[in-house]
Motif scaffolding. Structure first.
Motif, short mmCIF file in Angstrom:
data_model
loop_
_atom_site.label_atom_id
_atom_site.label_comp_id
_atom_site.label_asym_id
_atom_site.label_seq_id
_atom_site.Cartn_x
_atom_site.Cartn_y
_atom_site.Cartn_z
N GLY A 146 3.45 10.59 62.38
CA GLY A 146 4.74 9.57 61.85
C GLY A 146 4.76 8.31 62.25
O GLY A 146 4.98 7.33 61.67
N TYR A 147 4.22 8.15 63.57
CA TYR A 147 4.17 6.64 64.04
C TYR A 147 2.74 6.13 64.34
O TYR A 147 2.71 5.09 64.63
CB TYR A 147 4.99 6.59 65.26
N GLY A 148 1.77 6.98 64.20
CA GLY A 148 0.35 6.55 64.53
C GLY A 148 0.10 6.26 66.16
O GLY A 148 -0.74 5.54 66.94
N VAL A 149 0.85 6.98 67.07
CA VAL A 149 0.89 7.02 68.55
C VAL A 149 1.01 8.24 69.09
O VAL A 149 1.28 9.18 68.29
CB VAL A 149 2.11 5.92 69.10
N SER A 150 0.55 8.39 70.33
CA SER A 150 0.66 9.70 71.01
C SER A 150 1.62 10.00 71.75
O SER A 150 1.94 11.07 72.61
CB SER A 150 -0.62 10.10 71.78
N SER A 151 2.44 8.66 72.13
CA SER A 151 3.52 8.96 73.30
C SER A 151 4.70 7.53 72.89
O SER A 151 4.39 6.94 72.20
CB SER A 151 3.13 8.55 74.65
N THR A 153 5.97 5.83 74.99
CA THR A 153 5.70 4.53 75.87
C THR A 153 4.69 3.91 75.06
O THR A 153 5.06 2.52 74.84
CB THR A 153 4.95 4.94 77.20
N GLU A 154 3.66 4.22 74.45
CA GLU A 154 2.77 3.53 73.59
C GLU A 154 3.60 2.63 72.19
O GLU A 154 3.51 1.81 71.93
CB GLU A 154 1.77 4.38 73.10
N LEU A 155 4.56 3.73 71.77
CA LEU A 155 5.24 3.09 70.47
C LEU A 155 6.30 1.89 71.08
O LEU A 155 6.16 1.04 70.51
CB LEU A 155 6.28 4.15 70.03
N GLU A 156 6.92 2.01 72.15
CA GLU A 156 7.77 0.87 72.77
C GLU A 156 6.88 -0.33 73.11
O GLU A 156 7.77 -1.34 73.06
CB GLU A 156 8.49 1.52 73.98
#
Length: 334
Positions: A146-151, A153-156
């Motif tokens: 959905g976001y291309g990240v695994s956490s 924290t990475e998204l923020e």
């Protein structure tokens, strides 16, 4: 929804609200709304706009109903081909094979199609996720697709992670936690169904109500005014300038005042929104069955013959809950 907004009765409007979640978007990159965004919030499919110069475009709703590809496939069928397939569908609905469709048979069919569409939608999105365990979906795996990240924290840390994007993530996480019945932070396929379609379960529908309330409550003052209610369906940026408010919008103002604002204080609180979306003693499928009989039962025997159905072909083609458009394209799968 070919039917004009001005002709929508209270029960028809509720049916549209409940059906909205059938068109869930699992992937979030292009929107700040979470999975489960209702139909009113989606303003474009492909090149098809929801409103053209402030006028409601029924083709948009047809593509929401069928899906863009299926709407194209449906258009390829001739009128005669559509009618022949409708005869096949008639036979599938007519369980007792007496040549007549009762209200109960139509109700059961509507429930069958609705449940089938949600199940297929869930399985489709489930298969899109790369999962370490084929029977389970982890939050990190959901974020990956959905976001291309695994956490989180990475998204923020991403510059595009705006406040609206954050609100979207929080809504999806809240929905995830509600759907996760055993609280192991992992979803089974059944739990994932509740995540995508929370309105279908008494255990999860409250989170769906919460989301819809938040979508309408633009100023976050914990109430929904009539203007916020209207703006949610008829966004200001979609309206043409100096154009009189459409009749269907005026009708919805009346709906708000007469039915949804229970205590007549000019606004809805969360409980009133819940009652609007899930009214007591309301059966979505039975309401659609009654609607079809009302419009097609020319001999007033409370049943529909094949002849009556064919005479009112357009009513069945555009039936939302029964979803004949989809069924006519894929009739052999039902």
């Amino acid at each position: 929804m070919i039917m004009s907004r001005s002709s929508i009765t209270q029960t028809h409007f509720i049916a549209l609200q409940l059906l909205s979640a059938a068109f869930v978007l699992c992937k979030p990159p292009d929107s700040d709304k979470p999975a489960g965004e209702h139909v009113h919030g989606r303003e474009k499919i492909g090149d098809t706009e929801h409103y053209v110069d402030g006028v409601h475009n029924p083709e948009y709703d047809r593509q929401v109903l069928l899906g863009e590809d299926e709407a194209t496939e449906f258009d390829k069928l001739s009128l005669e081909e559509r009618k022949e397939r409708l005869k096949i569908v008639f036979q599938k609905i007519d369980k007792d094979e007496d040549g007549l469709l009762t209200r109960e048979e139509l109700k059961n069919w509507a429930n069958h199609v609705y449940s089938r569409n949600h199940r297929i939608d869930t399985e489709k999105h489930w298969d899109e996720h790369e999962r370490a365990d084929k029977d389970k979906l982890r939050w990190s795996e959901f974020l990956a697709l959905g976001y291309g990240v695994s956490s989180e924290t990475e998204l923020e840390e991403r510059p595009e992670f705006t406040d609206k994007f954050r609100q979207r993530l929080l809504r999806e996480k809240r929905r995830w936690m509600v759907a996760d019945k055993n609280k192991d932070k992992i979803l089974t396929l059944a739990e994932y169904y509740d995540f995508l379609h929370p309105e279908d379960s008494n255990d999860t529908k409250h989170v769906y109500v919460e989301e819809q309330f938040e979508f309408m409550d633009k100023n976050r003052d914990k109430i929904v005014t009539v203007q916020e209610y209207i703006d949610d369906m008829y966004p200001p940026d979609s309206r043409a300038k100096d154009v009189e408010e459409p009749d269907w919008v005026k009708a919805q103002r009346e709906q708000f005042d007469q039915y949804f604002d229970k205590n007549k204080d000019g606004k809805m609180d969360k409980q009133e929104v819940k009652m609007m979306m899930f009214p007591e003693n309301y059966d979505r499928d039975d309401a659609e069955a009654a609607h079809l009989i009302y419009h097609a039962d020319t001999d007033e025997d409370e049943k529909l013959s094949e002849e009556e159905v064919m005479k009112k072909y357009d009513i069945f083609e555009n039936s939302h809950a029964i979803d004949f458009g989809n069924v006519l394209v894929h009739h052999d799968e039902f």
